[in-house]
Scaffold this active site. Structure first.
Site, PDB file in Angstrom:
ATOM      1  N   ARG A  54       0.831  -1.102   0.095  1.00 47.40           N
ATOM      2  CA  ARG A  54      -0.093   0.052  -0.188  1.00 47.40           C
ATOM      3  C   ARG A  54       0.795   1.236   0.157  1.00 47.40           C
ATOM      4  O   ARG A  54       0.400   2.261  -0.596  1.00 47.40           O
ATOM      5  CB  ARG A  54      -1.080  -0.012   1.245  1.00 47.40           C
ATOM      6  CG  ARG A  54      -1.710   1.351   1.406  1.00 47.40           C
ATOM      7  CD  ARG A  54      -3.054   0.966   2.051  1.00 47.40           C
ATOM      8  NE  ARG A  54      -2.931   0.184   3.307  1.00 47.40           N
ATOM      9  CZ  ARG A  54      -2.501   0.589   4.335  1.00 47.40           C
ATOM     10  NH1 ARG A  54      -1.842   1.812   4.445  1.00 47.40           N
ATOM     11  NH2 ARG A  54      -2.476  -0.279   5.408  1.00 47.40           N
ATOM     12  N   TYR A 106     -13.491  19.259 -16.332  1.00 47.61           N
ATOM     13  CA  TYR A 106     -13.989  17.788 -16.276  1.00 47.61           C
ATOM     14  C   TYR A 106     -14.926  17.775 -15.066  1.00 47.61           C
ATOM     15  O   TYR A 106     -14.866  18.078 -13.956  1.00 47.61           O
ATOM     16  CB  TYR A 106     -12.840  16.997 -15.859  1.00 47.61           C
ATOM     17  CG  TYR A 106     -13.421  15.577 -15.739  1.00 47.61           C
ATOM     18  CD1 TYR A 106     -13.867  14.910 -16.764  1.00 47.61           C
ATOM     19  CD2 TYR A 106     -13.474  14.963 -14.502  1.00 47.61           C
ATOM     20  CE1 TYR A 106     -14.027  13.569 -16.913  1.00 47.61           C
ATOM     21  CE2 TYR A 106     -13.933  13.474 -14.443  1.00 47.61           C
ATOM     22  CZ  TYR A 106     -14.458  12.941 -15.599  1.00 47.61           C
ATOM     23  OH  TYR A 106     -14.822  11.498 -15.463  1.00 47.61           O
ATOM     24  N   ASP A 179      -4.267  19.865 -14.668  1.00 43.09           N
ATOM     25  CA  ASP A 179      -4.633  18.948 -15.288  1.00 43.09           C
ATOM     26  C   ASP A 179      -4.399  18.654 -16.631  1.00 43.09           C
ATOM     27  O   ASP A 179      -5.008  19.245 -17.444  1.00 43.09           O
ATOM     28  CB  ASP A 179      -6.338  18.711 -15.116  1.00 43.09           C
ATOM     29  CG  ASP A 179      -6.839  17.330 -15.516  1.00 43.09           C
ATOM     30  OD1 ASP A 179      -6.403  16.548 -16.385  1.00 43.09           O
ATOM     31  OD2 ASP A 179      -8.197  16.895 -15.105  1.00 43.09           O
ATOM     32  N   LYS A 204      -6.853   7.806 -19.918  1.00 44.33           N
ATOM     33  CA  LYS A 204      -7.141   8.268 -20.927  1.00 44.33           C
ATOM     34  C   LYS A 204      -5.899   8.018 -21.943  1.00 44.33           C
ATOM     35  O   LYS A 204      -5.465   6.816 -22.171  1.00 44.33           O
ATOM     36  CB  LYS A 204      -7.345   9.697 -21.047  1.00 44.33           C
ATOM     37  CG  LYS A 204      -8.450   9.996 -19.924  1.00 44.33           C
ATOM     38  CD  LYS A 204      -9.811   9.320 -20.192  1.00 44.33           C
ATOM     39  CE  LYS A 204     -10.877   9.703 -19.095  1.00 44.33           C
ATOM     40  NZ  LYS A 204     -11.024  10.781 -18.453  1.00 44.33           N
TER      41      LYS A 204
END
Ligand SMILES: *Cc1c(COP(=O)(O)O)cnc(C)c1O
Length: 381
Positions: A54, A106, A179, A204
């Site tokens: 983790r 977005y 972004d 993407k």
């Protein structure tokens, strides 16, 4: 073995930063599913930094190092999605901090930020992209902690000048986050224009094959804020699965080919349909008619991206009529994959959406551009 230092990004990307494995000689890295990592008889970790999956997973390293190098940053972190990558930034802020985001971005992330910030006592203001002075008047000196930029931004592909935004953010004592999902490091390296952190939905273009949900952050500097972000990931556990990390590093190897092809085709399609009688406008930063064209020429190098939008005359009904007739474009949401997608954004976002009802968003893939043009032509006809 290490790669020579002066290689072009295409070269080290194609090779996935990977030299043959010293133990097996394999060129393809192994999937690394281990959740825990051994210690020697003195209780020292066998491989330094890896203790529990983790916190750190060696299976992330190829994609993280490759992305950090492509963006010109000091370090990168993979996340389980673009949303969790963005979320880790916002969760690293303190109550009372002030955040500035664009009005059009977005939508899933904007909705989450508005909600989360109001519940965590973080002040949030939105700036208007259409007015270049609005960002300057929304930033509060000494109070704003974070300025958020998405460029080109969904789904109008307006372009924000990263250099100007960085000056404004830094002048107020804030950090600039970009972004850069749509630009990818093939076209724009926001850190070179002053960004502090770059965010990607790796779902993407970075992965590019529509088979992994992933996110990534790259930092210009390994400072305290980055340390907080690292803690959010390690403690919250928004990490990728081992196989997804493996798929991502494989997808990234063809990034330059895919993005290069999509840019060429998108420009050809935008130019072909710019004055089409069934359309009121074509939104693409590569067209001289686009309001962001000049800035795009400065900060998007080698192409204007694979995303464009069409505004169809006759409103929502005509737009949905075009979508219905498409035979090559696939009707689906998302972007940045090898297949071309067409999407009626308003239907996806719903009643409170600021998106015009006549707008169709296209994500251009790597098919023959002639087939894509013919498909749109018959659908618009
Ligand atoms: C898809 C997307 C996101 C969200 O990323 P997920 O991987 O879907 O969580 C954020 N920003 C942009 C620009 C996107 O296209």
């Amino acid at each position: 073995m290490t790669l020579p230092k002066d290689l072009a990004p295409e070269t080290y990307t194609a090779q996935g930063m990977h030299s043959p494995d010293p133990v097996t000689g394999s060129l393809v890295p192994a999937v690394q599913p281990s959740t825990t990592f051994g210690r020697d008889e003195n209780y020292k970790l066998i491989a330094e930094s890896h203790s529990y999956a983790r916190d750190e997973n060696p299976g992330f390293l190829i994609a993280e190092r490759l992305l950090a190098q492509l963006e010109g940053g000091e370090e990168s972190l993979l996340f389980s999605s673009g949303m969790s990558a963005a979320g880790a930034i916002v969760q690293s802020l303190k109550p009372g901090d002030h955040v500035v985001i664009p009005k059009v971005m977005y939508w899933g992330l904007r909705n989450w930020m508005v909600n989360f910030c109001s519940r965590w006592g973080i002040e949030l203001d939105q700036y208007d992209l259409a007015d270049p002075n609005d960002l300057a008047s929304t930033v509060k000196a000494g109070k704003t902690a974070l300025v958020w930029v998405e460029t080109p931004c969904n789904p109008t592909w307006d372009v924000i000048d990263i250099e100007t935004a960085a000056e404004l953010a830094h002048g107020a004592g804030a950090r600039l986050v970009v972004d850069s999902t749509v630009s990818t490091p093939v076209l724009t390296r926001p850190i070179e224009f002053g960004a502090d952190v770059v965010m990607h939905s790796a779902t993407k273009y970075l992965n590019g094959h529509g088979d992994v949900v992933a996110g990534a952050l790259v930092t210009a500097e390994k400072d305290d804020f980055w340390g907080e972000i690292r803690k959010v990931r390690a403690e919250g556990g928004a990490i990728l699965g081992s196989f997804e990390a493996w798929l991502l590093q494989r997808g990234m190897r063809t990034l330059f080919l895919r993005v290069g092809h999509a840019c060429q085709s998108a420009l050809a399609i935008a130019q072909y349909f710019e004055n089409h009688p069934a359309l009121s406008s074509v939104l693409y930063p590569g067209l001289e008619s686009h309001p962001g064209h000049e800035i795009a020429r400065k900060q998007m190098l080698g192409g204007f991206g694979g995303m464009l939008s069409l505004r169809v005359k006759g409103g929502e009904k005509s737009a949905l009529g075009v979508v219905k007739k498409c035979r090559v474009f696939v009707r689906a949401t998302s972007l940045g994959g090898v297949e071309s997608l067409i999407e009626h954004r308003y239907s996806i976002e719903g009643a409170f959406s600021p998106i015009p009802k006549d707008l169709l968003r296209l994500s251009i893939g790597i098919e023959s551009v002639d087939d894509l043009i013919a498909d749109l032509e018959q659908a618009l006809g």
